[in-house]
Design a protein around this motif. Structure first.
Motif, PDB file in Angstrom:
ATOM      1  N   MET A   1      -0.416   8.562  -0.142  1.00 58.83           N
ATOM      2  CA  MET A   1      -0.003   7.395   0.627  1.00 58.83           C
ATOM      3  C   MET A   1       1.098   7.773   1.608  1.00 58.83           C
ATOM      4  O   MET A   1       2.012   8.509   1.281  1.00 58.83           O
ATOM      5  CB  MET A   1       0.526   6.308  -0.321  1.00 58.83           C
ATOM      6  N   LYS A   2       0.978   7.217   2.827  1.00 61.04           N
ATOM      7  CA  LYS A   2       1.978   7.526   3.835  1.00 61.04           C
ATOM      8  C   LYS A   2       3.327   6.906   3.472  1.00 61.04           C
ATOM      9  O   LYS A   2       3.403   5.884   2.818  1.00 61.04           O
ATOM     10  CB  LYS A   2       1.542   6.978   5.193  1.00 61.04           C
ATOM     11  N   THR A   3       4.382   7.544   3.936  1.00 56.46           N
ATOM     12  CA  THR A   3       5.714   6.983   3.732  1.00 56.46           C
ATOM     13  C   THR A   3       5.889   5.753   4.601  1.00 56.46           C
ATOM     14  O   THR A   3       5.516   5.743   5.760  1.00 56.46           O
ATOM     15  CB  THR A   3       6.791   8.017   4.090  1.00 56.46           C
ATOM     16  N   THR A   4       6.452   4.681   4.024  1.00 55.21           N
ATOM     17  CA  THR A   4       6.640   3.470   4.789  1.00 55.21           C
ATOM     18  C   THR A   4       7.537   3.706   5.986  1.00 55.21           C
ATOM     19  O   THR A   4       8.460   4.498   5.931  1.00 55.21           O
ATOM     20  CB  THR A   4       7.249   2.355   3.903  1.00 55.21           C
ATOM     21  N   ARG A   5       7.261   3.001   7.075  1.00 56.33           N
ATOM     22  CA  ARG A   5       7.996   3.198   8.314  1.00 56.33           C
ATOM     23  C   ARG A   5       9.380   2.563   8.281  1.00 56.33           C
ATOM     24  O   ARG A   5      10.072   2.547   9.272  1.00 56.33           O
ATOM     25  CB  ARG A   5       7.187   2.623   9.479  1.00 56.33           C
ATOM     26  N   LEU A 269       0.563  -4.976  16.144  1.00 56.02           N
ATOM     27  CA  LEU A 269       1.191  -5.147  14.836  1.00 56.02           C
ATOM     28  C   LEU A 269       1.831  -3.852  14.340  1.00 56.02           C
ATOM     29  O   LEU A 269       2.751  -3.884  13.518  1.00 56.02           O
ATOM     30  CB  LEU A 269       0.163  -5.641  13.816  1.00 56.02           C
ATOM     31  N   GLN A 270       1.357  -2.715  14.832  1.00 54.36           N
ATOM     32  CA  GLN A 270       1.929  -1.431  14.427  1.00 54.36           C
ATOM     33  C   GLN A 270       3.133  -1.031  15.271  1.00 54.36           C
ATOM     34  O   GLN A 270       3.838  -0.088  14.928  1.00 54.36           O
ATOM     35  CB  GLN A 270       0.874  -0.327  14.546  1.00 54.36           C
ATOM     36  N   ALA A 271       3.387  -1.749  16.357  1.00 53.18           N
ATOM     37  CA  ALA A 271       4.418  -1.346  17.314  1.00 53.18           C
ATOM     38  C   ALA A 271       5.818  -1.537  16.745  1.00 53.18           C
ATOM     39  O   ALA A 271       6.037  -2.307  15.798  1.00 53.18           O
ATOM     40  CB  ALA A 271       4.264  -2.151  18.608  1.00 53.18           C
ATOM     41  N   TYR A 292       0.593  -4.559  -3.623  1.00 52.60           N
ATOM     42  CA  TYR A 292      -0.602  -4.102  -2.917  1.00 52.60           C
ATOM     43  C   TYR A 292      -0.387  -4.154  -1.408  1.00 52.60           C
ATOM     44  O   TYR A 292      -0.773  -3.242  -0.676  1.00 52.60           O
ATOM     45  CB  TYR A 292      -1.805  -4.973  -3.280  1.00 52.60           C
ATOM     46  N   PHE A 293       0.242  -5.236  -0.942  1.00 55.61           N
ATOM     47  CA  PHE A 293       0.421  -5.395   0.491  1.00 55.61           C
ATOM     48  C   PHE A 293       1.406  -4.354   1.027  1.00 55.61           C
ATOM     49  O   PHE A 293       1.208  -3.790   2.104  1.00 55.61           O
ATOM     50  CB  PHE A 293       0.924  -6.801   0.810  1.00 55.61           C
ATOM     51  N   VAL A 294       2.483  -4.103   0.303  1.00 58.90           N
ATOM     52  CA  VAL A 294       3.445  -3.081   0.718  1.00 58.90           C
ATOM     53  C   VAL A 294       2.750  -1.736   0.874  1.00 58.90           C
ATOM     54  O   VAL A 294       2.961  -1.013   1.866  1.00 58.90           O
ATOM     55  CB  VAL A 294       4.594  -2.993  -0.305  1.00 58.90           C
ATOM     56  N   GLU A 295       1.906  -1.388  -0.085  1.00 54.36           N
ATOM     57  CA  GLU A 295       1.205  -0.102  -0.025  1.00 54.36           C
ATOM     58  C   GLU A 295       0.198  -0.080   1.125  1.00 54.36           C
ATOM     59  O   GLU A 295       0.053   0.936   1.813  1.00 54.36           O
ATOM     60  CB  GLU A 295       0.523   0.154  -1.366  1.00 54.36           C
ATOM     61  N   ARG A 296      -0.481  -1.201   1.347  1.00 56.20           N
ATOM     62  CA  ARG A 296      -1.453  -1.256   2.436  1.00 56.20           C
ATOM     63  C   ARG A 296      -0.756  -1.168   3.796  1.00 56.20           C
ATOM     64  O   ARG A 296      -1.231  -0.497   4.719  1.00 56.20           O
ATOM     65  CB  ARG A 296      -2.258  -2.552   2.339  1.00 56.20           C
ATOM     66  N   ASP A 301       0.393   2.147   8.576  1.00 55.41           N
ATOM     67  CA  ASP A 301       1.534   2.446   9.448  1.00 55.41           C
ATOM     68  C   ASP A 301       2.091   1.179  10.091  1.00 55.41           C
ATOM     69  O   ASP A 301       2.467   1.163  11.263  1.00 55.41           O
ATOM     70  CB  ASP A 301       1.141   3.450  10.533  1.00 55.41           C
ATOM     71  N   MET A 302       2.139   0.114   9.308  1.00 53.26           N
ATOM     72  CA  MET A 302       2.711  -1.147   9.769  1.00 53.26           C
ATOM     73  C   MET A 302       4.205  -1.188   9.430  1.00 53.26           C
ATOM     74  O   MET A 302       4.625  -0.712   8.370  1.00 53.26           O
ATOM     75  CB  MET A 302       2.007  -2.337   9.101  1.00 53.26           C
ATOM     76  N   PRO A 303       5.025  -1.755  10.309  1.00 59.29           N
ATOM     77  CA  PRO A 303       6.485  -1.727  10.127  1.00 59.29           C
ATOM     78  C   PRO A 303       6.991  -2.776   9.144  1.00 59.29           C
ATOM     79  O   PRO A 303       7.377  -3.883   9.515  1.00 59.29           O
ATOM     80  CB  PRO A 303       7.008  -1.995  11.546  1.00 59.29           C
ATOM     81  N   LEU A 304       7.014  -2.433   7.887  1.00 56.10           N
ATOM     82  CA  LEU A 304       7.541  -3.309   6.833  1.00 56.10           C
ATOM     83  C   LEU A 304       9.066  -3.268   6.850  1.00 56.10           C
ATOM     84  O   LEU A 304       9.668  -2.202   6.907  1.00 56.10           O
ATOM     85  CB  LEU A 304       7.021  -2.844   5.472  1.00 56.10           C
ATOM     86  N   VAL A 305       9.700  -4.453   6.783  1.00 53.64           N
ATOM     87  CA  VAL A 305      11.165  -4.485   6.760  1.00 53.64           C
ATOM     88  C   VAL A 305      11.742  -5.100   5.489  1.00 53.64           C
ATOM     89  O   VAL A 305      12.944  -5.002   5.269  1.00 53.64           O
ATOM     90  CB  VAL A 305      11.734  -5.234   7.986  1.00 53.64           C
ATOM     91  N   GLY A 306      10.912  -5.719   4.651  1.00 59.99           N
ATOM     92  CA  GLY A 306      11.494  -6.234   3.430  1.00 59.99           C
ATOM     93  C   GLY A 306      10.598  -7.178   2.658  1.00 59.99           C
ATOM     94  O   GLY A 306       9.520  -7.578   3.107  1.00 59.99           O
ATOM     95  N   LEU A 307      11.088  -7.534   1.470  1.00 61.81           N
ATOM     96  CA  LEU A 307      10.437  -8.463   0.555  1.00 61.81           C
ATOM     97  C   LEU A 307      11.316  -9.701   0.395  1.00 61.81           C
ATOM     98  O   LEU A 307      12.529  -9.586   0.225  1.00 61.81           O
ATOM     99  CB  LEU A 307      10.226  -7.810  -0.816  1.00 61.81           C
TER     100      LEU A 307
END
Length: 402
Positions: A1-5, A269-271, A292-296, A301-307
């Motif tokens: 799995m890729k490292t989160t951005r 969405l990836q920007a 699941y969503f965090v991993e997806r 390569d979507m920019p997740l910033v938090g839960l």
């Protein structure tokens, strides 16, 4: 799995992974960041995405951003809470924003809208086809069914509308922040998967080959296609198949554009200007879906910033543990079966155990995803139905203490 951005976004808060509890999310730093132009609130159904989206949008507007919030929630709670009689496919201004020293800075504003998926689909057709061709498509029974209820249409049109709003904002500067409340669905992953399924269906070579009369060298395939068509006639009925054929014939010039449009919005969405917030409730299923969503998001390569964990049970006051409270309640009930104090002690014990259970669930999530900053929003005593309630949720979101 890729490292989160998240590692590339230190401006939002302490994002580097480390052992121990998850870092607290700085919500105000996120909404104040002018480099962020889109915030997507996603998660499974029933976790408070609509309220979270509205509260974030209101807080951002009152801190000086020009915001539009797009909801896909058919319950229309957003309209009610924002004091708007009805939401539709056109942004409507929200009145009642604070204008004093603690509230709105110069230039802030808030509009709200609710996705009308059929109207959005109609707009795509009208913008891409000649008037007569568009009329044929819009009046076709198969198109009407496709645009109103086909699986994936709502999610595809949510992305389409997001792309439209973003393009308009880039052109005329109407908004500098778009907050998206993603569609309610059985699985949070549908928001990312369904548009691709629909665009693949619309762009699929097989459906065009199957439903378009054979031409030129393809005539040799007529016999085989005739067998398939005969089978489809038995399954679907002659009229349904005829409607599909008419739809495909009229839609032919638009087929190639749907996958391109979906891909363009997917890239948006990836920007770097986009921020995903995963919303959950402190329940096993909701946090499992959030994981699941965090991993997806990381895989895509979507920019997740938090839960954001909504509706957390408030911590009972005092230092009395659940076991101590239950033991004291038992002693009191032995002396006085009607003891009111014993009842209050049992209530304290129950609340303490619920809080401990939720804390264990959050700790389990943090152990699996230590880089994901978290904001915990305590449950409110009543429903949120006005701007004051949304403002209160925004204040709780911005409080990094847990």
């Amino acid at each position: 799995m890729k490292t989160t951005r998240m590692k590339s976004r230190p401006r939002v808060g302490p994002l580097a992974g480390r052992p121990g509890p998850a870092p607290a999310m700085d919500v105000d730093a996120l909404i104040d960041d002018r480099g962020i132009g889109i915030i997507v609130c996603c998660g499974s159904g029933g976790v408070g995405k609509t309220t979270t989206s509205a509260a974030l949008a209101l807080r951002a507007a009152e801190r000086g951003r020009k915001v539009v919030v797009l909801t896909i929630d058919p319950a229309k709670r957003l309209a009610q809470s924002m004091g708007i009689e009805q939401l539709d496919n056109t942004p409507r201004p929200v009145t009642g924003l604070r204008t004093n020293g603690k509230g709105n800075r110069k230039g802030g504003g808030l509009d709200a809208m609710m996705l009308d998926m059929k109207r959005t689909f109609d707009e795509v057709v009208e913008s891409q086809a000649a008037p007569e061709k568009a009329r044929q498509i819009l009046e076709n029974p198969f198109y009407i069914a496709l645009s109103s209820s086909f699986s994936g249409t709502q999610e595809y049109m949510a992305m389409e509308k997001l792309g439209q709003i973003h393009a308009d904002a880039q052109r005329d500067g109407t908004y500098d922040l778009i907050v998206v409340d993603t569609p309610p669905s059985r699985s949070a992953l549908d928001f990312l998967d369904a548009p691709e399924r629909l665009s693949s269906f619309l762009d699929g070579r097989f459906i065009r080959l199957l439903l378009t009369p054979a031409k030129g060298p393809a005539r040799m395939m007529t016999a085989g296609l005739g067998l398939i068509t005969g089978a489809l006639n038995k399954i679907l009925g002659t009229q349904v198949l005829r409607d599909m054929q008419t739809f495909v014939a009229a839609f032919d010039t638009l087929f190639g554009g749907f996958r391109q449009r979906a891909q363009k919005t997917f890239e948006l969405l990836q920007a770097d200007g986009t921020a995903f917030l995963v919303v959950a409730a402190p329940e096993p299923d909701a946090l499992r879906e959030a994981a699941y969503f965090v991993e997806r998001l990381a895989e895509d390569d979507m920019p997740l910033v938090g839960l954001i964990v909504n509706r957390a049970s408030p911590e009972p006051r005092g230092t009395l543990s659940a076991d101590e409270a239950m033991a004291a309640a038992t002693r009191l009930r032995q002396r006085d079966p009607e003891s009111l104090t014993a009842g209050l002690l049992r209530l304290h014990a129950d609340q303490s155990r619920i809080g401990e259970r939720e804390e264990r669930l959050r700790a389990r999530f943090a152990a699996a995803h230590p880089q994901v900053p978290t904001a915990v929003v305590p449950a409110l005593p009543g429903d949120v139905h006005d701007l004051a309630g949304l403002r209160r949720v925004g204040e709780l979101l911005a409080d990094v203490r847990r």
